[in-house]
Design a protein around this motif. Structure first.
Motif, PDB file in Angstrom:
ATOM      1  N   ASP A  50       0.854  -1.184   0.000  1.00 22.54           N
ATOM      2  CA  ASP A  50       0.000   0.000   0.000  1.00 22.54           C
ATOM      3  C   ASP A  50       0.889   1.233   0.000  1.00 22.54           C
ATOM      4  N   ALA A  51       0.858   2.013  -1.090  1.00 18.43           N
ATOM      5  CA  ALA A  51       1.716   3.185  -1.198  1.00 18.43           C
ATOM      6  C   ALA A  51       1.376   4.226  -0.138  1.00 18.43           C
ATOM      7  N   ASP A  52       2.395   4.968   0.290  1.00 18.15           N
ATOM      8  CA  ASP A  52       2.167   5.999   1.304  1.00 18.15           C
ATOM      9  C   ASP A  52       1.512   7.233   0.679  1.00 18.15           C
ATOM     10  N   ALA A  53       1.458   8.311   1.447  1.00 19.63           N
ATOM     11  CA  ALA A  53       0.705   9.497   1.020  1.00 19.63           C
ATOM     12  C   ALA A  53       1.502  10.430   0.123  1.00 19.63           C
ATOM     13  N   THR A  54       2.650   9.986  -0.401  1.00 24.39           N
ATOM     14  CA  THR A  54       3.398  10.823  -1.334  1.00 24.39           C
ATOM     15  C   THR A  54       2.486  11.224  -2.488  1.00 24.39           C
ATOM     16  N   PRO A  55       2.265  12.522  -2.717  1.00 27.86           N
ATOM     17  CA  PRO A  55       1.269  12.945  -3.717  1.00 27.86           C
ATOM     18  C   PRO A  55       1.611  12.479  -5.128  1.00 27.86           C
ATOM     19  N   ASN A  56       0.586  12.059  -5.860  1.00 27.39           N
ATOM     20  CA  ASN A  56       0.722  11.778  -7.278  1.00 27.39           C
ATOM     21  C   ASN A  56       0.312  13.022  -8.060  1.00 27.39           C
ATOM     22  N   ILE A  57       0.940  13.244  -9.189  1.00 22.06           N
ATOM     23  CA  ILE A  57       0.584  14.388 -10.026  1.00 22.06           C
ATOM     24  C   ILE A  57      -0.895  14.287 -10.401  1.00 22.06           C
ATOM     25  N   GLY A  58      -1.619  15.355 -10.235  1.00 24.18           N
ATOM     26  CA  GLY A  58      -3.046  15.341 -10.522  1.00 24.18           C
ATOM     27  C   GLY A  58      -3.885  14.892  -9.343  1.00 24.18           C
ATOM     28  N   GLY A  59      -3.231  14.393  -8.292  1.00 25.96           N
ATOM     29  CA  GLY A  59      -3.954  14.018  -7.081  1.00 25.96           C
ATOM     30  C   GLY A  59      -4.485  12.606  -7.047  1.00 25.96           C
ATOM     31  N   LEU A  60      -4.449  11.894  -8.175  1.00 24.13           N
ATOM     32  CA  LEU A  60      -4.975  10.526  -8.228  1.00 24.13           C
ATOM     33  C   LEU A  60      -3.946   9.595  -8.852  1.00 24.13           C
ATOM     34  N   PRO A  61      -3.892   8.350  -8.353  1.00 25.78           N
ATOM     35  CA  PRO A  61      -4.601   7.801  -7.185  1.00 25.78           C
ATOM     36  C   PRO A  61      -4.181   8.496  -5.883  1.00 25.78           C
TER      37      PRO A  61
END
Length: 253
Positions: A199-210
């Motif tokens: 389960d990936a941590d809360a490191t932001p993905n570009i665009g916010g998703l996933p």
């Protein structure tokens, strides 16, 4: 003609007494078992809540898989480097009622196979997306390309419900996290796929998703209720038997 034999009230209690003792012992043993389970579950919850804040360790590789105790390693922080195979995503149906990020409700967990620098593959739960954003075309900015390092929580697989036949999805929409089935549906070599997911941590993905970092850590703990139930039934049995025995000894039916 011989006179009919008359059983004494005490003799009429022998069989009911034996039965009551057996049932009482069974109920008490169930209550004691649930008491032990209660302490085990409380210790497990405390252990996991402490573990998730530890520094991440290297994700176990193929040499570790045969002896890996997945239950003991569940929720262990791990990290791994490599690249995503974005064309092989799998989608696990779920809901997020108390999101840490801005997105919640009914949707999907995006599981993407991740080829590590060592060559083996692990499925990464990249996070949650609403139903409208399930397909990659609806969140292109978040499709990470190239070499990255993923940090998250190691999670053991789930057994699919028998209601879903062989558990294999024909459209990559799933109802249980089971990397071996994800891999089989995607045509990935089973021997190269880790028996766990991350389960990936809360490191932001570009665009916010996933939306990562949304692992729900819930352990159902109803054991105290079961303890009260089983011991309550045991003492209720004692009360009923005493009332019955008194009636027999007084000559009532």
């Amino acid at each position: 003609m011989p006179a009919p034999s008359v059983c004494s009230p005490a003799s009429r209690l022998i069989a009911p007494t034996i039965a009551a003792i057996i049932v009482f012992a069974l109920l008490c043993s169930l209550g004691a078992w649930q008491w032990r389970r209660l302490h085990w579950k409380e210790a497990l919850i405390a252990q996991v809540n402490g573990r998730i804040h530890d520094a991440p360790v290297a994700a176990p590789g193929p040499s570790d898989w045969p002896k890996l105790d997945l239950a003991a390693f569940d929720y262990t922080p791990v990290s791994v480097s490599g690249s995503f195979l974005n064309d092989r995503e799998a989608y696990l149906y779920g809901s997020l009622s108390e999101p840490r990020g801005p997105v919640g409700g009914v949707g999907w967990w995006v599981f993407t196979p991740f080829r590590t620098d060592a060559g083996w593959i692990v499925y990464v739960n990249r996070g949650f997306v609403p139903d409208a954003n399930r397909l990659p075309a609806k969140r292109l900015a978040g499709q990470i390309e190239g070499h990255v390092t993923v940090t998250g929580l190691l999670r053991r697989p789930e057994r699919p419900s028998h209601w879903f036949g062989d558990g294999i999805s024909r459209d990559d929409q799933w109802f249980a996290r089971e990397p071996s089935l994800f891999a089989r549906a995607s045509g990935l070599p089973a021997a190269e796929v880790a028996p766990y997911s991350i389960d990936a941590d809360a490191t932001p993905n570009i665009g916010g998703l996933p939306q990562g970092g949304e692992t729900t850590i819930i352990f159902p703990n109803n054991h105290l209720q079961y303890v009260v139930t089983w011991f309550g039934l045991a003492f209720a049995l004692v009360a009923v038997f005493i009332a019955y025995a008194r009636g027999v000894l007084r000559g009532r039916r």
